[in-house]
Write a protein that holds these residues in place. Structure first.
Motif, PDB file in Angstrom:
ATOM      1  N   TYR A  65       0.810  -1.211   0.000  1.00 45.96           N
ATOM      2  CA  TYR A  65       0.000   0.000   0.000  1.00 45.96           C
ATOM      3  C   TYR A  65       0.848   1.268   0.000  1.00 45.96           C
ATOM      4  CZ  TYR A  65      -3.465  -3.394   1.677  1.00 45.96           C
ATOM      5  OH  TYR A  65      -4.277  -4.488   1.817  1.00 45.96           O
ATOM      6  N   VAL A  66       0.248   2.318  -0.548  1.00 50.56           N
ATOM      7  CA  VAL A  66       0.731   3.684  -0.375  1.00 50.56           C
ATOM      8  C   VAL A  66      -0.408   4.449   0.282  1.00 50.56           C
ATOM      9  CG1 VAL A  66       1.557   5.778  -1.506  1.00 50.56           C
ATOM     10  CG2 VAL A  66       2.187   3.536  -2.427  1.00 50.56           C
ATOM     11  N   VAL A  67      -0.101   5.197   1.332  1.00 47.64           N
ATOM     12  CA  VAL A  67      -1.123   5.953   2.059  1.00 47.64           C
ATOM     13  C   VAL A  67      -0.768   7.431   1.985  1.00 47.64           C
ATOM     14  CG1 VAL A  67      -2.311   6.260   4.250  1.00 47.64           C
ATOM     15  CG2 VAL A  67      -1.439   4.001   3.622  1.00 47.64           C
ATOM     16  N   ASP A  79      -3.142   1.083  -4.243  1.00 46.72           N
ATOM     17  CA  ASP A  79      -2.485  -0.171  -4.594  1.00 46.72           C
ATOM     18  C   ASP A  79      -1.155   0.172  -5.261  1.00 46.72           C
ATOM     19  OD1 ASP A  79      -1.657  -2.436  -6.364  1.00 46.72           O
ATOM     20  OD2 ASP A  79      -3.457  -3.357  -5.530  1.00 46.72           O
ATOM     21  N   LYS A  80      -0.065  -0.277  -4.654  1.00 47.58           N
ATOM     22  CA  LYS A  80       1.264   0.106  -5.117  1.00 47.58           C
ATOM     23  C   LYS A  80       1.571  -0.422  -6.516  1.00 47.58           C
ATOM     24  CE  LYS A  80       4.855  -1.796  -3.184  1.00 47.58           C
ATOM     25  NZ  LYS A  80       5.823  -2.206  -2.130  1.00 47.58           N
ATOM     26  N   CYS A  85      -6.403   3.850  -6.636  1.00 50.69           N
ATOM     27  CA  CYS A  85      -6.920   4.126  -5.297  1.00 50.69           C
ATOM     28  C   CYS A  85      -7.861   3.000  -4.882  1.00 50.69           C
ATOM     29  CB  CYS A  85      -7.652   5.461  -5.276  1.00 50.69           C
ATOM     30  SG  CYS A  85      -8.264   5.922  -3.641  1.00 50.69           S
ATOM     31  N   LEU A  86      -7.569   2.370  -3.749  1.00 53.67           N
ATOM     32  CA  LEU A  86      -8.391   1.272  -3.248  1.00 53.67           C
ATOM     33  C   LEU A  86      -9.549   1.774  -2.399  1.00 53.67           C
ATOM     34  CD1 LEU A  86      -5.560  -1.204  -2.192  1.00 53.67           C
ATOM     35  CD2 LEU A  86      -6.973  -1.304  -4.251  1.00 53.67           C
ATOM     36  N   SER A  87      -9.288   2.796  -1.587  1.00 55.92           N
ATOM     37  CA  SER A  87     -10.344   3.339  -0.732  1.00 55.92           C
ATOM     38  C   SER A  87      -9.961   4.732  -0.261  1.00 55.92           C
ATOM     39  CB  SER A  87     -10.600   2.425   0.473  1.00 55.92           C
ATOM     40  OG  SER A  87      -9.424   2.271   1.243  1.00 55.92           O
ATOM     41  N   ALA A 122     -11.125  -3.208   5.739  1.00 55.35           N
ATOM     42  CA  ALA A 122     -12.548  -2.908   5.912  1.00 55.35           C
ATOM     43  C   ALA A 122     -12.862  -1.430   5.716  1.00 55.35           C
ATOM     44  CB  ALA A 122     -13.001  -3.345   7.302  1.00 55.35           C
ATOM     45  N   ASN A 123     -11.809  -0.592   5.645  1.00 56.53           N
ATOM     46  CA  ASN A 123     -11.989   0.863   5.597  1.00 56.53           C
ATOM     47  C   ASN A 123     -12.955   1.304   6.696  1.00 56.53           C
ATOM     48  OD1 ASN A 123     -11.699   3.504   4.828  1.00 56.53           O
ATOM     49  ND2 ASN A 123     -13.093   3.367   3.078  1.00 56.53           N
TER      50      ASN A 123
END
Length: 253
Positions: A65-67, A79-80, A85-87, A122-123
Motif C-alpha cells: 500500500y501507499v497511504v 495499490d502500489k 486508489c483502493l479506498s 474494511a476501511n
C-alpha cells in the motif's frame, strides 16, 4: 543524483519503498499529485497517483500500500502495483497533516488535533482521538501510540485508552520517539533532552549541553544523538542501553 523538476508546487513529503533492489521514491506535493520516481531511470517522466483535489501533505509506503493525506480532508489508500486508489477515508474534518501505516491499520492526524485509526481492508474506523492541540508527529510501538504535540506529549494504547501525559519541559516540544516499549526520549526548545519511563510517566534523566533549541533526535546502539540549529551535534550515553555507565549525564562532543 538530482531528479528533474516535475511538480508544479513544492514537495511536502516523501517516502522510499526499499522492498525492491532499486529504491522507488514517492513524493507528495502541494500541487495535489503524488509522483513515483525510479532510480533505474531517474530522468524518465515519473508515474503518478491522481485523485486528491487539494495539496497532498504526507505520504507513507507500507507493504503493498501507499497511504496519503491531503488538505482535501481525506486519506487515500493506493495499490502500489496497480497505481489505483483502493479506498478513501473521509473521517477528518480538517486538512490531514500526517499518516502512519502498519500492516492492518492506518494512523492519521489533522490540523485540528484529531487522530483517526482505520482498519485498512474494511476501511472502518477503529477509534478516534480528539486531542484539540497541534500534533507534530505520531510514533507507534507494538503496544503504544505516542502523540507528539508542541505543548503535549501523551501515550495511548493501540486501542485508544490514554496511558499517561509527560510534563517537564519548560518550552515547546520539538521531537520525541520511543527507544523501546518502556522508554521515550523527547527534545525541546528549552535546550534539553529528557528520558522518560513510559508506564510511570516519570522523568529519568535530563540531558543538558546545547546552547540553542534541541530539534534532532536519533539512536544508535548505546548512543543517543541530538542536534540543534546552532550547528552542533551531541553524542550521549544511553543509560537504558548501558545502566552501568558513569557518564549518563555527560555529553561527549
Amino acid at each position: 543524483m538530482e531528479f528533474p523538476e516535475v511538480h508544479t508546487r513544492p514537495i511536502a513529503d516523501l517516502d522510499v519503498d526499499d522492498s525492491l533492489k532499486q529504491p522507488i521514491i514517492y513524493t507528495a506535493s502541494l500541487d495535489g499529485t503524488i509522483k513515483i520516481w525510479d532510480f533505474k531511470n531517474p530522468f524518465a517522466r515519473p508515474a503518478e497517483l491522481l485523485g486528491h483535489t487539494d495539496a497532498v501533505n504526507c505520504i507513507k509506503v507500507r507493504g503493498n500500500y501507499v497511504v496519503s493525506g491531503s488538505s482535501d480532508l481525506t486519506v487515500r489508500i493506493w495499490d502500489k502495483k496497480k497505481l489505483a486508489c483502493l479506498s478513501t477515508i473521509t473521517t477528518h474534518t480538517s486538512p490531514v497533516t500526517g499518516v502512519k501505516a502498519l500492516e492492518k491499520v492506518i494512523f492519521s492526524f489533522d490540523r485540528a488535533g484529531v487522530v483517526v485509526v482505520t482498519k485498512i481492508k474494511a476501511n472502518e474506523m477503529k477509534f478516534k482521538l480528539d486531542l484539540g492541540y497541534p500534533i507534530l508527529n505520531l510514533r507507534v510501538q507494538k503496544k503504544f501510540l505516542l502523540v507528539v504535540g508542541t505543548k503535549a506529549l501523551e501515550t495511548y494504547t493501540v486501542k485508544g485508552k490514554k496511558i499517561a501525559a509527560y510534563e517537564a519541559h519548560a518550552g515547546d516540544i520539538t521531537s520525541a520517539d520511543f527507544y523501546d516499549q518502556d522508554y521515550i526520549f523527547s527534545t525541546s526548545v528549552d535546550r534539553t533532552t529528557i528520558l522518560w519511563n513510559v508506564k510511570r510517566a516519570q522523568q529519568m534523566f535530563s540531558y543538558r549541553g546545547h546552547h540553542s533549541p534541541v530539534t534532532g533526535l536519533a539512536f544508535y546502539n548505546q548512543w543517543v544523538y541530538t542536534s540543534a540549529p546552532d550547528g552542533t551535534i551531541r553524542q550521549w550515553v544511553n543509560p537504558v542501553y548501558d545502566p552501568q555507565s558513569d557518564n549518563n549525564m555527560e555529553w561527549i562532543y
